[in-house]
Design a protein around this motif. Structure first.
Motif, mmCIF file in Angstrom:
data_model
loop_
_atom_site.group_PDB
_atom_site.id
_atom_site.type_symbol
_atom_site.label_atom_id
_atom_site.label_comp_id
_atom_site.label_asym_id
_atom_site.label_seq_id
_atom_site.Cartn_x
_atom_site.Cartn_y
_atom_site.Cartn_z
ATOM 1 N N GLY A 283 11.584 -8.323 -27.096
ATOM 2 C CA GLY A 283 11.924 -8.858 -25.785
ATOM 3 C C GLY A 283 13.313 -8.400 -25.365
ATOM 4 N N VAL A 284 13.823 -9.032 -24.310
ATOM 5 C CA VAL A 284 15.133 -8.619 -23.819
ATOM 6 C C VAL A 284 16.185 -9.619 -24.241
ATOM 7 N N MET A 285 17.423 -9.175 -24.299
ATOM 8 C CA MET A 285 18.551 -10.072 -24.538
ATOM 9 C C MET A 285 19.175 -10.372 -23.186
ATOM 10 N N ILE A 286 19.370 -11.618 -22.900
ATOM 11 C CA ILE A 286 20.013 -11.933 -21.631
ATOM 12 C C ILE A 286 21.501 -12.009 -21.848
ATOM 13 N N GLY B 126 5.214 -27.513 -29.817
ATOM 14 C CA GLY B 126 6.421 -27.019 -30.457
ATOM 15 C C GLY B 126 7.495 -26.837 -29.403
ATOM 16 N N ASP B 127 8.567 -26.212 -29.774
ATOM 17 C CA ASP B 127 9.666 -26.034 -28.833
ATOM 18 C C ASP B 127 9.573 -24.651 -28.195
ATOM 19 N N PHE B 128 9.216 -24.630 -26.928
ATOM 20 C CA PHE B 128 9.061 -23.358 -26.224
ATOM 21 C C PHE B 128 10.241 -23.075 -25.310
ATOM 22 N N SER B 129 11.301 -23.877 -25.428
ATOM 23 C CA SER B 129 12.372 -23.767 -24.431
ATOM 24 C C SER B 129 13.030 -22.394 -24.462
ATOM 25 N N THR B 130 12.981 -21.713 -25.614
ATOM 26 C CA THR B 130 13.631 -20.402 -25.665
ATOM 27 C C THR B 130 12.613 -19.263 -25.716
ATOM 28 N N ALA B 131 11.335 -19.615 -25.535
ATOM 29 C CA ALA B 131 10.297 -18.587 -25.694
ATOM 30 C C ALA B 131 10.269 -17.638 -24.516
ATOM 31 N N ASP B 132 10.377 -16.328 -24.794
ATOM 32 C CA ASP B 132 10.167 -15.356 -23.733
ATOM 33 C C ASP B 132 8.692 -14.942 -23.770
ATOM 34 N N ASN B 133 8.298 -14.013 -22.908
ATOM 35 C CA ASN B 133 6.891 -13.652 -22.834
ATOM 36 C C ASN B 133 6.398 -12.952 -24.102
ATOM 37 N N HIS B 134 7.299 -12.235 -24.790
ATOM 38 C CA HIS B 134 6.885 -11.612 -26.051
ATOM 39 C C HIS B 134 6.476 -12.693 -27.044
ATOM 40 N N ALA B 135 7.315 -13.716 -27.156
ATOM 41 C CA ALA B 135 7.036 -14.787 -28.110
ATOM 42 C C ALA B 135 5.781 -15.561 -27.701
ATOM 43 N N LEU B 136 5.726 -15.873 -26.409
ATOM 44 C CA LEU B 136 4.597 -16.645 -25.901
ATOM 45 C C LEU B 136 3.300 -15.839 -26.072
ATOM 46 N N GLY B 137 3.385 -14.546 -25.803
ATOM 47 C CA GLY B 137 2.217 -13.670 -25.928
ATOM 48 C C GLY B 137 1.705 -13.669 -27.361
ATOM 49 N N ARG B 138 2.622 -13.588 -28.313
ATOM 50 C CA ARG B 138 2.200 -13.586 -29.725
ATOM 51 C C ARG B 138 1.557 -14.918 -30.085
ATOM 52 N N ALA B 139 2.161 -15.998 -29.594
ATOM 53 C CA ALA B 139 1.615 -17.325 -29.904
ATOM 54 C C ALA B 139 0.203 -17.456 -29.343
ATOM 55 N N PHE B 140 0.005 -17.023 -28.096
ATOM 56 C CA PHE B 140 -1.322 -17.073 -27.485
ATOM 57 C C PHE B 140 -2.297 -16.168 -28.243
ATOM 58 N N ALA B 141 -1.812 -14.967 -28.613
ATOM 59 C CA ALA B 141 -2.691 -13.986 -29.257
ATOM 60 C C ALA B 141 -3.286 -14.552 -30.544
ATOM 61 N N ASP B 142 -2.464 -15.281 -31.288
ATOM 62 C CA ASP B 142 -2.978 -15.847 -32.543
ATOM 63 C C ASP B 142 -4.167 -16.759 -32.294
ATOM 64 N N VAL B 143 -4.056 -17.595 -31.276
ATOM 65 C CA VAL B 143 -5.145 -18.549 -30.992
ATOM 66 C C VAL B 143 -6.344 -17.814 -30.402
ATOM 67 N N ILE B 144 -6.064 -16.852 -29.517
ATOM 68 C CA ILE B 144 -7.152 -16.155 -28.836
ATOM 69 C C ILE B 144 -7.988 -15.331 -29.825
ATOM 70 N N LYS B 145 -7.333 -14.756 -30.821
ATOM 71 C CA LYS B 145 -8.067 -14.001 -31.847
ATOM 72 C C LYS B 145 -9.154 -14.874 -32.459
ATOM 73 N N GLU B 146 -8.775 -16.089 -32.687
ATOM 74 C CA GLU B 146 -9.677 -17.030 -33.325
ATOM 75 C C GLU B 146 -10.827 -17.426 -32.368
ATOM 76 N N GLY C 113 8.888 -8.547 -18.895
ATOM 77 C CA GLY C 113 7.545 -8.012 -18.631
ATOM 78 C C GLY C 113 6.534 -9.121 -18.510
ATOM 79 N N SER C 114 5.415 -8.827 -17.847
ATOM 80 C CA SER C 114 4.436 -9.899 -17.663
ATOM 81 C C SER C 114 3.601 -10.071 -18.926
ATOM 82 N N ILE C 115 2.975 -11.201 -19.018
ATOM 83 C CA ILE C 115 2.379 -11.606 -20.284
ATOM 84 C C ILE C 115 1.048 -10.903 -20.555
ATOM 85 N N GLY C 116 0.342 -10.492 -19.498
ATOM 86 C CA GLY C 116 -0.976 -9.879 -19.671
ATOM 87 C C GLY C 116 -0.951 -8.629 -20.535
ATOM 88 N N PRO C 117 -0.150 -7.625 -20.172
ATOM 89 C CA PRO C 117 -0.101 -6.411 -20.988
ATOM 90 C C PRO C 117 0.368 -6.676 -22.422
#
Lengths: 660, 253
Positions: free
Chosen positions: B214-217, B87-107, B125-129
């Motif tokens: 997330g944050v607004m730049i 998909g298009d991750f060009s605007t994904a911040d760590n909050h978005a990326l974290g949620r996307a990963f979390a969905d797959v990891i749950k499974e 913020g970093s993606i781990g927490p």
């Protein structure tokens, strides 16, 4: 009439016993040889046929002529004497056998009679003396003068093997003389004077009288025969086997360009993990080693830290082939540190009288280490950078042509317009901050000469020469493919480079990748050609006294020795050679990827040894190099040896630019 | 042990970074992406754990230039499963990326989730927490060594000043890797090429990106040289007087 009385004084039973012993010897001899040959056949295949006549030619010059062996005076003459002496004595024995057991037995005539016989006796008598001389030299060398290269073998039992060979050969020769002397003492033939040594020995025994001498003759003859058969039986099991393996190794030597490495074995992982992954020719290499140690004497890795001795590697690998309880090839037989120490300078290969190719074996073993990811962090970073950015510096490929900034007119982009000369600049000349001045100067000289040249800008990648020699075959292929793709889209007539490493692989290894052939010139060759054609004329005679360092990949690998020397002389400099020059040029220590590896503790860096060698030349002001890596290596070495005031390191182009 | 390693690609600092005309993001024209170095360590640590005690390693990545090569390299090192979110991750911040990963990891239901403790483009913020939060799992960051033990692990957490704490964590858990126990290994190109023929990258199309929280730049800019400092000179009394005067001037006193 003089005639050879074969089996004089030998009872009939002894004669028969001798023939039975001969038959047994032949069987054991063949079995021993077969055992070796079968072992080689466990290696992987490798094509070494073709070029029959040049192979025969090698046998004539290198085996009969002992050419390389004679490169070193004392050991050369020593071996030449033993070789030719024993060869003629063996041939004489064969002739005597034919004379007695074929022509006399079946046809009732003898060749060895009359004048033929006396000349035969004289020849054998004198050539025996040659053997005695050679053996004397050998005994002196091994046990009295004891050069370092004949000491400290990693396999302890080999010292006994060396002694065995000398003792046996000495015994055969001396017992042969004694047998002859005793026979002459009893028979007193008119033609005894034709055997001057035998005759002299005979005179010592005359006083003993007949029955004693006859008994002595029989006993010594018996011992002579037993020793001779013993030597033959032991030949395939001892160092004597080199009589068989070395000529074979010379016959099967590679006739490919030295700079073209064989592609990596990919069967069962890359490279060589176990000895059966070596090719049969490599196994033959190990078995051809006579541990003469010439390789060790010229090895820069051995000289600097003594981690690696090419001699020891061959000895250990050969021993490994026959281990009853095989140890691990990697880690137990050969150590990673030994393998990484090799600069692939090829000095060992160049001096080996048995024509062993050590470097190919080391690279094959390194390939396994790379396959396992076992390497130091610096090398790993360099390889990762090469994979990602196409250069070992880890800089952006977009910065590759940064050195051209400000040059007027701008350097042509060979991807966009046709050029006569496509200049493959290479990593060091492009990225190393201390070298870009020289690179610019080279471009300016080319511009002044009106050369129509261009470069590949950010499309150039590291040529892969040293990547390949590190053992990273896959990365080499990737780099070579990328460069070849760009080159195939460019229009040019000649590829030029200042870097001998790039030169080597572009010239010898790229065409094999199916990318068409174009001439590749080192800048020293190009300048030399321009001078010869009258297109490069100098306005000044520089008058400096200089010495020149042969880069390994230009000299030993590609035989380019004269072009840079002619260029130096054309600039009006006086060239003084270092003791180690041309084929014997001493490596700077950077080759084969060494420049990317961590430096271990060293006694003296090869580059420092080289600078001290140059400083020893009276009145020499400049140390001229023709390789970007050499510039960095020797500029450092001049500093670390405290010779900054005495010696200036110059690139060939510095002289050319100054004399223009 | 089942280990999941979500990794991300970050701008390669070898290239010169420029800011795009919007003034709120990097110009992607010349941007080249590279594996976040600490994520590379996370993969190495996962493979080390597998080599020592057996297990199954899944590496997850969001689509980007060069991600396939990285995933194949991970497979050559010993990763068993490769998952690429497309998909298009060009605007994904760590909050978005974290949620996307979390969905797959749950499974996937892994026992352990290892990821680089930080990346140089962690603006929110970093993606781990974040992952730990979305998955409802414990998190320990700055980990430089892991000893497994049944349903828990002991993580060696690095503190400033050379201090190390051994933290026992109940599994499943998320660990932010500061350094693997050995530097990431080298994989020969021939091995990567070989694995390309056998390994498979599973592609998971991404739903909508959720960057909530997330944050607004507002503005992105090159570091600007600040004004020079003023040195106050004189005796301690003089300097104190001048300081008080300055504070008054600035309205802080």
């Amino acid at each position: 009439m003089p005639i050879r009385e074969t089996f004089w004084n030998i009872p009939h039973w002894a004669e028969i016993a001798q023939y039975i012993a001969a038959l047994l010897t032949a069987i054991l001899f063949i079995a021993g040889i077969t055992r070796r040959v079968l072992r080689w056949r466990r290696g992987r295949p490798e094509k070494r046929s073709g070029h029959f006549w040049s192979r025969i030619g090698s046998l004539v010059t290198q085996v009969l002529g002992q050419k390389r062996t004679l490169d070193e005076k004392f050991p050369g003459i020593m071996h030449f004497s033993i070789f030719w002496g024993m060869l003629v004595l063996a041939a004489g024995t064969a002739l005597a056998t034919i004379d007695w057991d074929v022509t006399h037995l079946f046809f009732g005539f003898q060749i060895l009679k009359g004048s033929v016989y006396v000349v035969f006796e004289l020849m054998l008598d004198l050539l025996g003396l040659l053997v005695v001389l050679g053996l004397g030299m050998a005994i002196y060398r091994r046990y009295i003068s004891r050069p370092a290269r004949l000491q400290n073998f990693p396999v302890k039992k080999l010292a006994g093997d060396d002694t065995y060979v000398l003792v046996m050969l000495a015994f055969i020769t001396l017992s042969g003389y004694l047998t002859e002397g005793l026979r002459l003492a009893v028979m007193r033939p008119d033609w005894a004077a034709w055997s001057p040594i035998g005759n002299a020995i005979a005179s010592l025994f005359l006083s003993l009288g007949d029955p004693t001498n006859q008994t002595l003759h029989l006993v010594i003859w018996g011992l002579h025969i037993v020793t001779a058969f013993g030597v033959l039986i032991s030949l395939p099991f001892t160092k004597l086997f080199h009589i068989f393996s070395v000529p074979l190794n010379i016959y099967f030597r590679s006739l490919e360009p030295a700079g073209a490495l064989r592609a990596a074995n990919m069967d069962g992982g890359m490279g060589v993990k176990e000895w059966t992954q070596f090719t049969w020719k490599q196994l033959l290499d190990f078995e051809a080693c006579t541990r003469c140690g010439r390789c060790q004497d010229v090895c820069p890795a051995y000289a600097s830290a003594q981690v690696l001795s090419p001699r020891n590697m061959m000895v250990k690998l050969d021993d490994h082939l026959w281990e009853k309880k095989p140890r691990a090839l990697h880690g137990e037989v050969v150590l990673a540190d030994e393998l990484w120490a090799c600069t692939t300078c090829r000095a060992c290969v160049q001096v080996c009288p048995a024509f062993i190719d050590h470097v190919t074996t080391f690279v094959d073993l390194r390939r396994h280490l790379v396959d396992q990811g076992k390497m130091d962090q610096m090398l790993q970073d360099a390889l990762s950078n090469l994979g990602r950015y196409g250069n070992s510096f880890g800089q952006s490929d977009r910065m590759r042509a940064k050195w051209t900034m400000g040059l007027q007119p701008p350097v042509k982009d060979a991807r966009r317009e046709e050029v006569e000369y496509l200049w493959f600049v290479g990593d060091y000349a492009s990225y190393n901050a201390t070298l870009t001045d020289v690179t610019r100067k080279t471009a300016e000289v080319f511009q002044k000469l009106g050369l129509n040249f261009g470069i590949l800008y950010e499309s150039e990648r590291n040529s892969g020469n040293d990547v390949r020699r590190v053992g990273e075959e896959g990365l080499f292929e990737m780099l070579a493919d990328k460069n070849s793709q760009v080159l195939s889209r460019c229009k040019f007539q000649t590829l030029i480079t200042t870097d001998p490493h790039s030169y080597n692989t572009l010239k010898n290894e790229y065409p094999a990748n199916g990318n068409g052939r174009y001439p590749v010139l080192h800048y020293s060759e190009l300048l030399d050609q321009l001078i010869a054609a009258g297109k490069l004329k100098f306005s000044k005679k520089l008058g400096y006294k200089v010495t020149y360092h042969d880069p390994c990949y230009l000299g030993r690998y590609n035989g380019v020795y004269d072009a840079p020397r002619r260029v130096i002389e054309a600039t009006g400099c006086e060239l003084v050679e270092m003791p180690r020059h041309r084929e014997r040029g001493f490596c700077c220590g950077a080759g084969g990827g060494r420049i990317w590896m961590e430096e271990k503790e060293v006694k003296e860096r090869p580059s420092e040894s080289r600078i001290r060698e140059a400083v020893g030349l009276e009145g020499v002001q400049m140390f001229v190099v023709a390789c970007p890596k050499d510039l960095t290596m020797f500029r450092d070495a001049v500093k670390t040896t405290g010779n900054e005031q005495r010696l200036e390191v110059k690139d060939l182009i510095d002289l050319v630019a100054e004399a223009l | 042990m089942k280990i999941a390693v979500p990794i991300k690609f970050v701008p390669d600092l070898v290239e010169e970074l420029t800011i795009d005309p919007s003034g709120t993001a990097l110009d992607t024209t010349w941007l080249r992406l590279i594996i976040n170095e600490l994520d590379d360590h996370a993969v190495e640590q996962a493979v080390l754990l597998k080599e020592r005690g057996g297990g199954d390693v899944t590496v997850l990545a969001a689509e980007a230039d060069g991600v396939d090569d990285f995933l194949f390299t991970a497979a050559a090192k010993g990763a068993d499963r490769l998952i690429k979110l497309t998909g298009d991750f060009s605007t994904a911040d760590n909050h978005a990326l974290g949620r996307a990963f979390a969905d797959v990891i749950k499974e996937l239901q892994p026992d352990l989730i290892l990821t680089g403790v930080q990346a140089h483009n962690d603006l929110d913020g970093s993606i781990g927490p974040l992952l730990a939060e979305y998955l409802g799992l414990p998190y320990v960051g700055y980990v430089a060594g892991i000893t497994p033990g049944g349903d828990k692990v002991i993580a060696r957490k690095e503190y400033a000043g050379g201090l190390v704490a051994e933290v026992e964590v109940k599994l499943p858990a998320v660990l932010g890797i500061q350094a693997a126990e050995q530097p990431p290994r080298y994989v020969a190109y021939s091995k990567i090429r070989q694995i390309m023929g056998t390994a498979k990258i599973e592609e998971r199309p991404l739903g909508a990106l959720e960057s909530g929280g997330g944050v607004m730049i507002e503005r992105m800019f090159q570091p600007e040289a600040a004004e020079r400092a003023t040195m106050l000179e004189g005796s301690p009394e003089d300097v104190a007087d001048k300081l008080v005067g300055l504070f008054k001037e600035l309205g802080t006193l």
